[in-house]
Scaffold this motif. Sequence first.
Motif, PDB file in Angstrom:
ATOM      1  N   ASP A 212     -56.072  50.044  38.636  1.00 17.07           N
ATOM      2  CA  ASP A 212     -57.010  51.157  38.841  1.00 17.07           C
ATOM      3  C   ASP A 212     -56.837  51.679  40.259  1.00 17.07           C
TER       4      ASP A 212
ATOM      5  N   SER B 299     -65.393  49.202  43.307  1.00 22.95           N
ATOM      6  CA  SER B 299     -65.769  49.591  44.671  1.00 22.95           C
ATOM      7  C   SER B 299     -66.290  51.024  44.729  1.00 22.95           C
TER       8      SER B 299
ATOM      9  N   THR C 290     -74.712  50.088  50.726  1.00 27.81           N
ATOM     10  CA  THR C 290     -75.229  49.767  52.042  1.00 27.81           C
ATOM     11  C   THR C 290     -74.622  48.451  52.501  1.00 27.81           C
TER      12      THR C 290
ATOM     13  N   LEU D 237     -50.512  44.622  36.193  1.00 27.70           N
ATOM     14  CA  LEU D 237     -49.728  43.389  36.282  1.00 27.70           C
ATOM     15  C   LEU D 237     -50.263  42.343  35.303  1.00 27.70           C
TER      16      LEU D 237
ATOM     17  N   GLY E 155     -68.486  39.307  45.077  1.00 29.45           N
ATOM     18  CA  GLY E 155     -69.809  39.470  44.457  1.00 29.45           C
ATOM     19  C   GLY E 155     -70.432  40.811  44.751  1.00 29.45           C
TER      20      GLY E 155
ATOM     21  N   GLY F 127     -68.897  43.257  48.566  1.00 27.72           N
ATOM     22  CA  GLY F 127     -67.492  43.524  48.913  1.00 27.72           C
ATOM     23  C   GLY F 127     -67.338  44.495  50.071  1.00 27.72           C
TER      24      GLY F 127
ATOM     25  N   THR G  39     -69.680  45.032  52.405  1.00 30.44           N
ATOM     26  CA  THR G  39     -70.306  44.343  53.549  1.00 30.44           C
ATOM     27  C   THR G  39     -69.366  43.320  54.204  1.00 30.44           C
TER      28      THR G  39
HETATM   29  C1  LIG Z   1     -73.758  48.975  41.125  1.00 29.22           C
HETATM   30  C2  LIG Z   1     -73.111  48.254  42.277  1.00 29.22           C
HETATM   31  C3  LIG Z   1     -73.633  48.414  43.552  1.00 29.22           C
HETATM   32  C4  LIG Z   1     -73.067  47.731  44.626  1.00 29.22           C
HETATM   33  N1  LIG Z   1     -73.561  47.939  45.870  1.00 29.22           N
HETATM   34  C5  LIG Z   1     -72.990  47.322  46.934  1.00 29.22           C
HETATM   35  C6  LIG Z   1     -73.485  47.536  48.240  1.00 29.22           C
HETATM   36  O1  LIG Z   1     -74.430  48.290  48.430  1.00 29.22           O
HETATM   37  N2  LIG Z   1     -72.877  46.897  49.283  1.00 29.22           N
HETATM   38  C7  LIG Z   1     -71.819  46.052  49.101  1.00 29.22           C
HETATM   39  O2  LIG Z   1     -71.305  45.493  50.059  1.00 29.22           O
HETATM   40  N3  LIG Z   1     -71.316  45.828  47.841  1.00 29.22           N
HETATM   41  C8  LIG Z   1     -71.894  46.429  46.772  1.00 29.22           C
HETATM   42  N4  LIG Z   1     -71.419  46.190  45.504  1.00 29.22           N
HETATM   43  C9  LIG Z   1     -70.365  45.177  45.313  1.00 29.22           C
HETATM   44  C10 LIG Z   1     -68.975  45.743  45.563  1.00 29.22           C
HETATM   45  O3  LIG Z   1     -68.825  46.904  44.789  1.00 29.22           O
HETATM   46  C11 LIG Z   1     -67.915  44.718  45.171  1.00 29.22           C
HETATM   47  O4  LIG Z   1     -68.144  43.492  45.835  1.00 29.22           O
HETATM   48  C12 LIG Z   1     -66.537  45.257  45.590  1.00 29.22           C
HETATM   49  O5  LIG Z   1     -66.317  46.507  44.985  1.00 29.22           O
HETATM   50  C13 LIG Z   1     -65.415  44.313  45.223  1.00 29.22           C
HETATM   51  O6  LIG Z   1     -64.243  44.940  45.678  1.00 29.22           O
HETATM   52  P1  LIG Z   1     -62.810  44.457  45.244  1.00 29.22           P
HETATM   53  O7  LIG Z   1     -61.842  45.311  46.003  1.00 29.22           O
HETATM   54  O8  LIG Z   1     -62.726  42.970  45.369  1.00 29.22           O
HETATM   55  O9  LIG Z   1     -62.736  44.749  43.663  1.00 29.22           O
HETATM   56  P2  LIG Z   1     -62.502  46.104  42.856  1.00 29.22           P
HETATM   57  O10 LIG Z   1     -63.121  47.268  43.505  1.00 29.22           O
HETATM   58  O11 LIG Z   1     -62.897  45.789  41.453  1.00 29.22           O
HETATM   59  O12 LIG Z   1     -60.938  46.306  42.922  1.00 29.22           O
HETATM   60  C14 LIG Z   1     -60.054  45.412  42.249  1.00 29.22           C
HETATM   61  C15 LIG Z   1     -58.668  46.014  42.216  1.00 29.22           C
HETATM   62  O13 LIG Z   1     -57.780  45.063  41.599  1.00 29.22           O
HETATM   63  C16 LIG Z   1     -57.022  45.728  40.619  1.00 29.22           C
HETATM   64  N5  LIG Z   1     -56.578  44.815  39.558  1.00 29.22           N
HETATM   65  C17 LIG Z   1     -57.321  43.929  38.864  1.00 29.22           C
HETATM   66  N6  LIG Z   1     -56.561  43.329  37.933  1.00 29.22           N
HETATM   67  C18 LIG Z   1     -55.308  43.859  38.036  1.00 29.22           C
HETATM   68  C19 LIG Z   1     -54.084  43.664  37.349  1.00 29.22           C
HETATM   69  N7  LIG Z   1     -53.970  42.797  36.330  1.00 29.22           N
HETATM   70  N8  LIG Z   1     -52.996  44.401  37.737  1.00 29.22           N
HETATM   71  C20 LIG Z   1     -53.093  45.273  38.757  1.00 29.22           C
HETATM   72  N9  LIG Z   1     -54.227  45.510  39.422  1.00 29.22           N
HETATM   73  C21 LIG Z   1     -55.320  44.798  39.077  1.00 29.22           C
HETATM   74  C22 LIG Z   1     -58.000  46.763  40.071  1.00 29.22           C
HETATM   75  O14 LIG Z   1     -57.295  47.746  39.315  1.00 29.22           O
HETATM   76  C23 LIG Z   1     -58.580  47.293  41.378  1.00 29.22           C
HETATM   77  O15 LIG Z   1     -57.690  48.228  41.960  1.00 29.22           O
HETATM   78  C24 LIG Z   1     -71.954  46.872  44.416  1.00 29.22           C
HETATM   79  C25 LIG Z   1     -71.424  46.733  43.138  1.00 29.22           C
HETATM   80  C26 LIG Z   1     -71.981  47.418  42.071  1.00 29.22           C
HETATM   81  C27 LIG Z   1     -71.383  47.265  40.717  1.00 29.22           C
END
Ligand SMILES: Cc1cc2nc3c(=O)[nH]c(=O)nc-3n(C[C@H](O)[C@H](O)[C@H](O)COP(=O)(O)OP(=O)(O)OC[C@H]3O[C@@H](n4cnc5c(N)ncnc54)[C@H](O)[C@@H]3O)c2cc1C
Length: 301
Positions: free
Chosen positions: A32, A39, A45, A149, A280, A283, A285
């Motif tokens: 994605d 994200s 916040t 992947l 969680g 992310g 923060t």
């Molecule tokens: C409604 C909501 C509100 C939130 N509010 C806050 C907030 O206010 N403050 C805060 O700090 N956090 C908040 N969060 C939490 C935060 O969104 C997540 O902790 C953060 O987005 C995690 O980021 P990430 O990059 O680890 O994962 P993601 O954003 O899920 O990114 C994962 C990436 O890995 C890729 N990927 C996964 N599997 C594969 C594969 N097999 N092959 C290739 N690519 C792959 C995906 O395509 C994507 O590009 C909130 C979450 C939600 C749902």
Amino acid sequence: MRVTVVGAGVVGLTCAVRLLEEGHRVDVLARDLPLETTSAVAAATWYPYRAFPFDRVLAWSARSYDAFGALAGVDGAGVTMRSGIEVFAAPQDEPWWRSAVPALDHVPPPVGYGDAWTFEAPVVEMPLYLTWLASRVDELGGTITRLNLSALPVGPDVVVNCAGIGARLLASDSSVTPVRGQVVYLSQVGLERWYLDSSADLTYVVPRAHDIVVGGTAQEGEWSRTPSADDAEAILARARRLVPELEAAAVLRHRVGLRPARPQVRVERAGDVVHCYGHGGAGVTLSWGTADEVVDLVGPA
Ligand SMILES: Cc1cc2nc3c(=O)[nH]c(=O)nc-3n(C[C@H](O)[C@H](O)[C@H](O)COP(=O)(O)OP(=O)(O)OC[C@H]3O[C@@H](n4cnc5c(N)ncnc54)[C@H](O)[C@@H]3O)c2cc1C
């Protein structure tokens, strides 16, 4: 060093920027693209919510607080420092993360609540911010490519695994589980401050430049990304109780994201793979703090 970062959410892109700044050659691979990730749905916040263990989360959060403070002055980054109010049913001691913010003051609670405090926090408009991070990757000479992947790549000097919930497959880690979060976007009605009630029925109201994000839900083990009308109704009722001005705001749209929850955020090196996932509900923060640790684990360019 040639580094492949898997994942283009806030965690992967921040790692990519920090690694490029240190002189590594970085390619990001992701199923994605940034605006399609969990994200992009974050409110967002600065707040250390649903991430563990507390000692490491505190250090990562403090580092990110400072980084976002600096970005608040950067045009196009989508980061604004805003005051807000967190409310509670009963009187509270200082929070465990108190040392990460410069000031936090108890204030008279709104009607119906037993305590409240106010502090200034970064509010991050995720679509703008992710676009800005992706443009930083590009400016610094990195690449972002869509690729689904079925396993972590083999070949680069180091692979940094920032797959979020996708780490269940890519790291064979069944301890990563979804915590479903639904939000409703409302029209801006002149709201400046954010509001948070993190009791069992998580409720938050986050003003952005042109709209307001209200939430939320925290449904453990729930995989559906389809917005639920019942959830939306409950979210709006709680948000309007907390911030009555929202009665005047029009509903614009609904979104769902799956928080990648894990008993502990995983930031560790295993051979040529540096894992960085399981952030969680925090992310955004934690993003700059965990990216700095990834830079240390990858080593010199
Ligand atoms: C409604 C909501 C509100 C939130 N509010 C806050 C907030 O206010 N403050 C805060 O700090 N956090 C908040 N969060 C939490 C935060 O969104 C997540 O902790 C953060 O987005 C995690 O980021 P990430 O990059 O680890 O994962 P993601 O954003 O899920 O990114 C994962 C990436 O890995 C890729 N990927 C996964 N599997 C594969 C594969 N097999 N092959 C290739 N690519 C792959 C995906 O395509 C994507 O590009 C909130 C979450 C939600 C749902």
